[in-house]
Write a protein that holds these residues in place. Structure first.
Motif, PDB file in Angstrom:
ATOM      1  N   SER A  16       0.840  -1.188   0.000  1.00 59.22           N
ATOM      2  CA  SER A  16       0.000   0.000   0.000  1.00 59.22           C
ATOM      3  C   SER A  16       0.884   1.250   0.000  1.00 59.22           C
ATOM      4  N   ILE A  17       0.709   2.098  -1.004  1.00 62.40           N
ATOM      5  CA  ILE A  17       1.488   3.342  -1.077  1.00 62.40           C
ATOM      6  C   ILE A  17       0.517   4.490  -1.272  1.00 62.40           C
ATOM      7  N   LYS A  18       0.541   5.439  -0.368  1.00 64.45           N
ATOM      8  CA  LYS A  18      -0.370   6.587  -0.431  1.00 64.45           C
ATOM      9  C   LYS A  18      -1.807   6.130  -0.667  1.00 64.45           C
ATOM     10  N   ASN A  19      -2.257   5.167   0.152  1.00 63.93           N
ATOM     11  CA  ASN A  19      -3.637   4.671   0.097  1.00 63.93           C
ATOM     12  C   ASN A  19      -3.998   3.954  -1.192  1.00 63.93           C
ATOM     13  N   LYS A  20      -2.998   3.544  -1.955  1.00 68.38           N
ATOM     14  CA  LYS A  20      -3.296   2.761  -3.148  1.00 68.38           C
ATOM     15  C   LYS A  20      -2.590   1.419  -3.034  1.00 68.38           C
ATOM     16  N   GLU A  21      -3.285   0.347  -3.440  1.00 67.05           N
ATOM     17  CA  GLU A  21      -2.707  -0.993  -3.344  1.00 67.05           C
ATOM     18  C   GLU A  21      -2.005  -1.351  -4.653  1.00 67.05           C
ATOM     19  N   TYR A  22      -0.808  -1.891  -4.535  1.00 66.00           N
ATOM     20  CA  TYR A  22      -0.077  -2.357  -5.713  1.00 66.00           C
ATOM     21  C   TYR A  22       0.233  -3.833  -5.531  1.00 66.00           C
ATOM     22  N   GLN A  23       0.059  -4.600  -6.603  1.00 69.84           N
ATOM     23  CA  GLN A  23       0.413  -6.013  -6.610  1.00 69.84           C
ATOM     24  C   GLN A  23       1.929  -6.148  -6.444  1.00 69.84           C
ATOM     25  N   THR A  24       2.353  -7.049  -5.593  1.00 70.24           N
ATOM     26  CA  THR A  24       3.798  -7.285  -5.496  1.00 70.24           C
ATOM     27  C   THR A  24       4.187  -8.502  -6.332  1.00 70.24           C
ATOM     28  N   LEU A  79       4.709  15.998  -9.492  1.00 69.08           N
ATOM     29  CA  LEU A  79       4.424  14.780 -10.247  1.00 69.08           C
ATOM     30  C   LEU A  79       4.660  13.566  -9.353  1.00 69.08           C
ATOM     31  N   SER A  80       3.783  12.563  -9.429  1.00 71.95           N
ATOM     32  CA  SER A  80       3.921  11.393  -8.545  1.00 71.95           C
ATOM     33  C   SER A  80       5.232  10.655  -8.810  1.00 71.95           C
ATOM     34  N   PRO A  81       5.960  10.308  -7.736  1.00 75.75           N
ATOM     35  CA  PRO A  81       7.237   9.593  -7.910  1.00 75.75           C
ATOM     36  C   PRO A  81       7.065   8.118  -8.283  1.00 75.75           C
ATOM     37  N   ILE A  82       5.826   7.618  -8.298  1.00 79.40           N
ATOM     38  CA  ILE A  82       5.611   6.228  -8.706  1.00 79.40           C
ATOM     39  C   ILE A  82       5.355   6.218 -10.204  1.00 79.40           C
ATOM     40  N   VAL A  83       6.298   5.636 -10.951  1.00 78.02           N
ATOM     41  CA  VAL A  83       6.218   5.689 -12.414  1.00 78.02           C
ATOM     42  C   VAL A  83       6.311   4.287 -12.993  1.00 78.02           C
ATOM     43  N   THR A  84       6.023   4.148 -14.280  1.00 81.33           N
ATOM     44  CA  THR A  84       6.139   2.854 -14.942  1.00 81.33           C
ATOM     45  C   THR A  84       7.559   2.675 -15.485  1.00 81.33           C
ATOM     46  N   THR A  85       7.920   1.421 -15.744  1.00 80.58           N
ATOM     47  CA  THR A  85       9.223   1.168 -16.372  1.00 80.58           C
ATOM     48  C   THR A  85       9.243   1.785 -17.779  1.00 80.58           C
ATOM     49  N   GLN A  86       8.055   1.888 -18.391  1.00 81.00           N
ATOM     50  CA  GLN A  86       7.937   2.583 -19.679  1.00 81.00           C
ATOM     51  C   GLN A  86       8.429   4.027 -19.546  1.00 81.00           C
ATOM     52  N   GLN A  87       7.955   4.735 -18.512  1.00 80.47           N
ATOM     53  CA  GLN A  87       8.338   6.145 -18.324  1.00 80.47           C
ATOM     54  C   GLN A  87       9.812   6.291 -17.971  1.00 80.47           C
ATOM     55  N   ASN A  88      10.260   5.466 -17.001  1.00 78.63           N
ATOM     56  CA  ASN A  88      11.614   5.638 -16.467  1.00 78.63           C
ATOM     57  C   ASN A  88      12.696   5.168 -17.443  1.00 78.63           C
ATOM     58  N   PHE A  89      12.328   4.160 -18.306  1.00 75.83           N
ATOM     59  CA  PHE A  89      13.343   3.557 -19.183  1.00 75.83           C
ATOM     60  C   PHE A  89      12.961   3.576 -20.667  1.00 75.83           C
ATOM     61  N   ASP A  90      11.871   2.849 -21.027  1.00 77.09           N
ATOM     62  CA  ASP A  90      11.575   2.625 -22.449  1.00 77.09           C
ATOM     63  C   ASP A  90      11.388   3.929 -23.222  1.00 77.09           C
ATOM     64  N   ASP A  91      10.593   4.856 -22.673  1.00 76.23           N
ATOM     65  CA  ASP A  91      10.356   6.138 -23.347  1.00 76.23           C
ATOM     66  C   ASP A  91      11.662   6.875 -23.609  1.00 76.23           C
ATOM     67  N   LEU A  92      12.696   6.558 -22.814  1.00 74.96           N
ATOM     68  CA  LEU A  92      13.978   7.256 -22.921  1.00 74.96           C
ATOM     69  C   LEU A  92      15.017   6.433 -23.669  1.00 74.96           C
ATOM     70  N   LEU A  93      14.525   5.407 -24.392  1.00 76.94           N
ATOM     71  CA  LEU A  93      15.391   4.576 -25.241  1.00 76.94           C
ATOM     72  C   LEU A  93      16.438   3.809 -24.437  1.00 76.94           C
ATOM     73  N   ILE A  94      16.162   3.586 -23.164  1.00 75.30           N
ATOM     74  CA  ILE A  94      17.107   2.799 -22.352  1.00 75.30           C
ATOM     75  C   ILE A  94      16.858   1.324 -22.657  1.00 75.30           C
ATOM     76  N   PRO A  95      17.880   0.620 -23.186  1.00 76.94           N
ATOM     77  CA  PRO A  95      17.676  -0.762 -23.648  1.00 76.94           C
ATOM     78  C   PRO A  95      17.215  -1.693 -22.519  1.00 76.94           C
ATOM     79  N   ALA A  96      16.536  -2.784 -22.933  1.00 75.34           N
ATOM     80  CA  ALA A  96      15.951  -3.726 -21.973  1.00 75.34           C
ATOM     81  C   ALA A  96      17.004  -4.324 -21.046  1.00 75.34           C
ATOM     82  N   ASP A  97      18.259  -4.433 -21.530  1.00 75.64           N
ATOM     83  CA  ASP A  97      19.286  -5.076 -20.707  1.00 75.64           C
ATOM     84  C   ASP A  97      20.234  -4.057 -20.066  1.00 75.64           C
TER      85      ASP A  97
END
Ligand code: FA5
Ligand code: MG
Length: 426
Positions: A16-24, A79-97
């Motif tokens: 639970s983060i800021k009253n929202k539940e996230y699957q672990t 802006l909320s500090p909880i972001v997707t891997t898409q935002q933090n990496f993929d959108d920025l062309l950071i390779p999968a590995d």
């Protein structure tokens, strides 16, 4: 669920983060301790040194870049500090590995979500929203050692500045942003190469070099605004997956080079992916802690989180441009004493000049005054008389104060307050 075939007792499967539940899942590595830093938002806490530096940076961008009297940059610091891997990496062309994705470097909520590792995570969404000049300011999270210059939570200011051909080459209409072999109306099948260290293959050399000059000039202006005209600096070639070319700026501070920011020309693929694009853009990301530590001579990054009044009071009620040099907080104990008084009839709890009172206390108490804080406002229900109560914290830097000497100074402050403001001590 992942425990379907397991006989082991079911473990907590959401966080639970800021009253929202996230699957672990097997990626989850956020800890309660780390989650407790979310929402502290030191960068917008009025008297925090990080907030003072933030305000100076924002002021610089607001005043340096205007269009018909209005600031050209917009600021996003919520802006909320909880972001997707898409935002933090993929959108920025950071390779999968890429190693920066590793579980041992990031705080993952689960496989798809993490606490942002840099403010650049928001660049693509803001570009997609149609913005061209903007600042993104907030807390970022990285798994790291804890020492005097490293802490797993720190704060960054990121920026993007974009220019159309008409702005970039206002006086040279024959020059272009893009090479003839790149068609900005049909960009999707173009392979944008970064093998030339000077520029991306889609850009003309003139456009890339002019944008580089603007980037370096704007950032040097900022650093000189903060540290003065004579600050010694150097540009170091760097690599980021989301910019090309890329640089880091270092300043010479306390006999050593200190890296304060990374920057570069935004990879054109990012602009293309964010929507129709005919611009060239620069971007940078800087660390607020590094700047604040150098600017105010704060020796330990953990002090930013301190609520010890000896630390806080050194940055309280200060003009953002005030020259402040941090003094080590005394190891000797504090003495606290309240002062309460009735205000004269023509003054209310709202109109009383706090700052005049603070000055008086410091005039009389001198350096042993660590903090003066308004504790209580009171209006008597019958007499309608107004009263204020302040808490004064006394502490000597070199020795333990006796209660006796504190009482003596406190009495002097009471007497001077009566004389200066025509109040009656309660
Ligand atoms: C980045 O985070 C890039 N996103 C910066 C960027 C943005 C480059 C846009 C190009 C375009 P880096 O990891 O180097 O880069 O961090 C940027 C700055 O954050 C550093 O220069 C430093 O000032 C600060 N910083 C990085 N790590 C720490 C740390 N552990 N503690 C305090 N400050 C840090
Ligand atoms: Mg770096």
């Amino acid at each position: 669920s992942k425990n379907k075939y397991s006989t082991a007792p079911k473990t907590l499967s959401t966080v639970s983060i800021k009253n929202k539940e996230y699957q672990t899942d097997e990626y989850t590595n956020v800890t309660p301790k780390i989650l407790s830093y979310l929402g502290r938002n030191l960068h917008v806490q009025k008297d925090n040194p990080l907030s003072l530096v933030r305000q100076r940076i924002v002021n610089y961008f607001y005043s340096s870049f205007t269009h018909r009297g209005n600031p050209m940059f917009s600021v996003y610091d919520n802006l909320s500090p909880i972001v997707t891997t898409q935002q933090n990496f993929d959108d920025l062309l950071i390779p999968a590995d890429h190693p920066s994705r590793a579980k041992c470097d990031c705080y993952y909520v689960n496989k798809e979500m993490l606490l942002r590792a840099h403010m650049t995570a928001h660049q693509s969404e803001l570009l997609r929203a149609g913005l061209d000049n903007f600042l993104m300011i907030g807390d970022v999270y990285r798994r790291d050692e804890i020492d005097s210059t490293h802490f797993p939570v720190f704060h960054q200011v990121d920026a993007v500045r974009s220019q159309h051909k008409d702005e970039l080459f206002a006086n040279q209409p024959n020059l272009h942003i893009f090479e003839p072999h790149f068609d900005p109306n049909n960009p999707k099948n173009y392979i944008n190469s970064i093998s030339d260290p000077m520029k991306q293959s889609c850009h003309t050399l003139e456009a890339s070099k002019l944008m580089e000059a603007k980037l370096k000039n704007d950032l040097m202006g900022l650093v000189q605004e903060l540290f003065g005209k004579n600050i010694k600096h150097r540009w170091v070639d760097a690599y980021f997956p989301f910019t090309h070319p890329s640089w880091e700026l270092e300043i010479y501070y306390e006999n050593d080079w200190l890296e304060v920011l990374g920057c570069g020309i935004v990879r054109n693929e990012i602009l293309v992916n964010a929507g129709p694009n005919k611009t060239i853009a620069y971007a940078f990301g800087l660390g607020l802690e590094r700047l604040a530590m150098a600017l105010y001579k704060i020796p330990d990054i953990r002090l930013m989180w301190s609520d010890d009044s000896g630390f806080v009071s050194q940055f309280q009620n200060k003009d953002v441009n005030a020259k402040i040099t941090y003094k080590a907080v005394s190891q000797y104990p504090q003495c606290k004493n309240d002062i309460s008084f009735w205000l004269p009839e023509n003054i209310t709890v709202e109109t009383f000049m706090n700052n005049d009172f603070y000055d008086l206390v410091r005039d009389i108490g001198g350096d042993i005054i660590e903090q003066v804080k308004l504790k209580d406002k009171f209006i008597h229900p019958k007499t309608k008389k107004h009263s204020l109560c302040y808490n004064i914290v006394y502490r000597h830097l070199e020795r333990t104060l006796t209660q006796e000497e504190v009482n003596k100074i406190h009495k002097e402050i009471e007497k001077a307050t009566v004389d200066a403001f025509n109040v009656v001590i309660r």
